[in-house]
Design a protein around this motif. Sequence first.
Motif, PDB file in Angstrom:
ATOM      1  N   PRO A  72       1.183 -15.975  16.564  1.00 22.32           N
ATOM      2  CA  PRO A  72       0.587 -15.552  17.692  1.00 22.32           C
ATOM      3  C   PRO A  72      -0.382 -14.342  17.617  1.00 22.32           C
ATOM      4  O   PRO A  72      -0.366 -13.737  16.494  1.00 22.32           O
ATOM      5  N   ARG A  73      -0.868 -14.165  18.611  1.00 26.15           N
ATOM      6  CA  ARG A  73      -1.936 -13.309  18.576  1.00 26.15           C
ATOM      7  C   ARG A  73      -1.600 -11.848  18.383  1.00 26.15           C
ATOM      8  O   ARG A  73      -2.331 -11.024  17.867  1.00 26.15           O
ATOM      9  N   ARG A  74      -0.567 -11.129  18.851  1.00 36.09           N
ATOM     10  CA  ARG A  74      -0.199  -9.908  18.724  1.00 36.09           C
ATOM     11  C   ARG A  74       0.695  -9.612  17.583  1.00 36.09           C
ATOM     12  O   ARG A  74       1.922  -9.493  17.916  1.00 36.09           O
ATOM     13  N   GLN A  75       0.106  -9.541  16.618  1.00 35.05           N
ATOM     14  CA  GLN A  75       1.339  -9.611  15.452  1.00 35.05           C
ATOM     15  C   GLN A  75       0.912  -8.013  14.661  1.00 35.05           C
ATOM     16  O   GLN A  75      -0.345  -7.593  14.582  1.00 35.05           O
ATOM     17  N   ALA A  76       1.931  -7.578  14.036  1.00 43.00           N
ATOM     18  CA  ALA A  76       1.713  -6.094  13.512  1.00 43.00           C
ATOM     19  C   ALA A  76       2.711  -6.145  12.228  1.00 43.00           C
ATOM     20  O   ALA A  76       3.590  -7.179  12.285  1.00 43.00           O
ATOM     21  N   ALA A  77       2.638  -5.400  11.308  1.00 47.35           N
ATOM     22  CA  ALA A  77       3.695  -5.219  10.348  1.00 47.35           C
ATOM     23  C   ALA A  77       3.946  -3.667  10.082  1.00 47.35           C
ATOM     24  O   ALA A  77       2.760  -2.857  10.107  1.00 47.35           O
ATOM     25  N   VAL A  78       4.854  -3.446   9.349  1.00 47.95           N
ATOM     26  CA  VAL A  78       5.258  -2.171   8.725  1.00 47.95           C
ATOM     27  C   VAL A  78       5.730  -2.102   7.453  1.00 47.95           C
ATOM     28  O   VAL A  78       6.139  -3.082   6.992  1.00 47.95           O
ATOM     29  N   LEU A  79       5.212  -1.338   6.688  1.00 50.29           N
ATOM     30  CA  LEU A  79       5.940  -1.192   5.279  1.00 50.29           C
ATOM     31  C   LEU A  79       7.034  -0.515   5.303  1.00 50.29           C
ATOM     32  O   LEU A  79       7.198   0.766   5.979  1.00 50.29           O
ATOM     33  N   VAL A  80       8.056  -0.988   4.690  1.00 48.54           N
ATOM     34  CA  VAL A  80       9.464  -0.103   4.436  1.00 48.54           C
ATOM     35  C   VAL A  80       9.587   0.160   3.139  1.00 48.54           C
ATOM     36  O   VAL A  80       9.887  -0.509   2.308  1.00 48.54           O
ATOM     37  N   PRO A  81       8.951   1.357   2.885  1.00 47.09           N
ATOM     38  CA  PRO A  81       8.754   1.905   1.632  1.00 47.09           C
ATOM     39  C   PRO A  81      10.048   2.270   0.788  1.00 47.09           C
ATOM     40  O   PRO A  81      10.465   3.385   1.329  1.00 47.09           O
ATOM     41  N   ILE A  82      10.563   2.052  -0.336  1.00 45.36           N
ATOM     42  CA  ILE A  82      11.599   2.437  -0.948  1.00 45.36           C
ATOM     43  C   ILE A  82      11.133   3.144  -2.258  1.00 45.36           C
ATOM     44  O   ILE A  82      10.508   2.558  -3.134  1.00 45.36           O
ATOM     45  N   VAL A  83      11.275   4.479  -2.306  1.00 53.32           N
ATOM     46  CA  VAL A  83      10.735   5.051  -3.419  1.00 53.32           C
ATOM     47  C   VAL A  83      11.860   4.991  -4.600  1.00 53.32           C
ATOM     48  O   VAL A  83      13.000   5.231  -4.700  1.00 53.32           O
TER      49      VAL A  83
END
Length: 191
Positions: free
Chosen positions: A28-39
Amino acid sequence: MTANSLTLAQFLARFTLQPPAASAITLPRRQAAVLVPIVARPQPTLLLTKRASSLRKHAGQVAFPGGMMDSSDNSLIITALREAQEEVAIPPALVRVIGTLPAVTSSTGFQVTPVVGIIPDSIIYHANEAEVAAVFEMPLQEALRLGRYSALDIHRHGVHHRVWLSWFEDYFVWGMTAGIIRQLSLQTAGD
């Protein structure tokens, strides 16, 4: 190491994630993503940010690095990695993507895909001051403790929503971010 500590190897063995997709699918047009960073520390941590108070949306909220998919991004994984580099200077080449969590819908109408990745403990974060007020780490074992999250049921625009709330030190973690962390915890295999 104590019997109650969680190592990175134990985390990787306990959790089932969707494998990283090599290519983009029709979205779909309104896509986003986040990084869930595990150190990758001896006792792993989860990297979080506090958004700048000057931002138009979600100002001052605790969040994962992330944002809207650009037309030049070949996948949502690329989006998450690009945004993490822009916001806190995490080099994409140093992130070992281990999978994604199911997408969630934001209050602003975006479908947000959480991309879980392991980052080395040697990375020095440089917050983009226009977007990020603070960068902090939360012990992964504490983040994944389900009992730390409280539910708040709200009605908005005639629709029922359950919002998750939690505190870590002086940081109020709530909404989508708390929900993503809680979902990561629920991905525990056999716990």
